[in-house]
Design an enzyme around this catalytic site. Structure first.
Site, short mmCIF file in Angstrom:
data_model
loop_
_atom_site.label_atom_id
_atom_site.label_comp_id
_atom_site.label_asym_id
_atom_site.label_seq_id
_atom_site.Cartn_x
_atom_site.Cartn_y
_atom_site.Cartn_z
CG ASP A 35 -1.97 -0.94 1.09
OD1 ASP A 35 -2.03 -1.44 0.09
OD2 ASP A 35 -2.72 -0.89 2.23
CE LYS A 56 -6.80 -0.58 -3.49
NZ LYS A 56 -8.00 -1.53 -2.96
CG MET A 169 -10.84 4.92 5.25
SD MET A 169 -11.38 3.95 4.05
CE MET A 169 -12.10 2.38 5.07
N1 SAH Z 1 -6.26 -1.82 7.47
C1 SAH Z 1 -6.01 -0.56 8.07
C2 SAH Z 1 -7.06 0.57 7.81
C3 SAH Z 1 -7.12 0.99 6.22
S1 SAH Z 1 -8.33 2.21 5.83
C4 SAH Z 1 -5.90 -0.51 9.56
O1 SAH Z 1 -6.10 -1.72 10.01
O2 SAH Z 1 -5.31 0.32 10.30
C5 SAH Z 1 -7.09 3.67 6.17
C6 SAH Z 1 -7.72 4.36 7.11
O3 SAH Z 1 -7.04 3.91 8.48
C7 SAH Z 1 -7.42 5.96 7.26
O4 SAH Z 1 -8.42 6.61 6.46
C8 SAH Z 1 -7.32 6.30 8.60
O5 SAH Z 1 -8.73 6.45 9.05
C9 SAH Z 1 -6.83 4.83 9.37
N2 SAH Z 1 -5.21 5.10 9.57
C10 SAH Z 1 -4.29 4.42 9.00
N3 SAH Z 1 -3.01 4.68 9.44
C11 SAH Z 1 -3.40 5.61 10.47
C12 SAH Z 1 -2.45 6.08 11.53
N4 SAH Z 1 -1.38 6.20 11.57
N5 SAH Z 1 -2.97 7.14 12.24
C13 SAH Z 1 -4.27 7.56 12.07
N6 SAH Z 1 -5.00 6.67 11.41
C14 SAH Z 1 -4.90 5.85 10.69
#
Ligand code: SAH
Length: 252
Positions: A35, A56, A169
């Site tokens: 990613d 994406k 998100m």
């Molecule tokens: N699979 C990932 C989520 C993917 S969707 C997981 O388990 O974390 C992507 C969303 O994850 C972003 O829009 C945000 O809401 C969140 N996100 C990912 N990394 C982040 C971070 N370091 N700090 C805060 N939110 C985060």
């Protein structure tokens, strides 16, 4: 020859929040599809692998996803060890099921390596238990975001029913989220925290009441961010974490 595909969680951001199993698989990988948000230091662990960004940032349309599915299947036919590296945990809001289904259909072996999801890292960053005794006995991970052509489920119902809620998100539509929740009975005073870039340099948090969530989100947001909601966050203060404080907490 058919290889094996590992769907691996890269954790929330900081490269040292990776499991040992993930690190070992990266070290052995022949090819890595990752990613956009994966940290460069994490990718460096994949010393000998060809690295391919299939970034994406958050779910675009299904042609792109179908293309990724196909590339995974093709790669497994020409490589022994394929890693699909996803931010956080691979099975939360990461469209992993579509990749799993494609691999199954093609008869390709796969395995999943969990990772620390953003909500858990964010709540850790603010120092709050999502299930603090007496205040919260459940946690909901929710997103208002739907993919193209996908039926919108009632995300607000589960958010309202939860003692503690993490919204993925959602920061881009924070004002709308707050308005929806309040229209359906949430208190305007419900504690909310936006945690941006949890565990990364530039980590920030803004603690507000639900009524002020939209205005707070408008002040940010350049990195990925989760919204945390619930009484457990009542005493969180807004803060910007500098590189220095991050280093200090690492050293400790
Ligand atoms: N699979 C990932 C989520 C993917 S969707 C997981 O388990 O974390 C992507 C969303 O994850 C972003 O829009 C945000 O809401 C969140 N996100 C990912 N990394 C982040 C971070 N370091 N700090 C805060 N939110 C985060």
């Amino acid at each position: 020859m058919t290889g094996i595909v590992y769907l691996v969680g890269a954790g929330p951001g900081a490269p040292d929040l990776l499991t040992l199993r993930a690190a070992e698989l990266l070290r052995r990988a022949d090819i890595v599809f990752h990613d956009a948000l994966v940290h460069p230091d994490t990718l460096m662990l994949a010393e000998k692998a060809e690295k391919i960004a299939v970034g994406k940032r958050c779910g675009r349309h299904s042609t792109a996803q179908r293309f990724i599915n196909k590339r995974l299947v093709d790669a497994a036919r020409t490589h022994e060890l394929v890693v699909r590296l996803k931010g956080g945990d691979p099975l939360l809001f990461g469209r992993a099921q579509e990749e799993i289904d494609a691999l199954e259909q093609a008869g390709i072996e796969y395995a999943i390596v969990p990772g620390i999801t953003a909500a858990l890292a964010a709540s850790a960053a603010v120092g709050v238990s999502m299930t603090r005794r007496g205040l919260s006995r459940n946690v909901t991970f929710v997103t208002p975001r739907t993919g193209a052509g996908e039926q919108g489920r009632d995300w607000a119902r589960s958010a309202l029913a939860a003692d503690t809620c993490a919204i993925y998100m959602g920061v881009g539509e924070a004002a709308q989220i707050a308005a929806t929740l309040m229209a359906r009975g949430a208190s305007p005073d419900l504690p909310a925290v936006i945690v941006e870039s949890a565990t990364l340099s530039g980590e920030r948090r803004i603690a507000v009441r639900l009524a002020d969530l939209g205005a707070a989100a408008a002040q940010m947001i350049t990195g990925p961010a989760v919204i945390l909601l619930g009484e457990v966050y009542a005493r969180v203060q807004s803060a910007e974490v500098t590189a220095e404080t991050t280093a200090r907490s690492r050293a400790a």
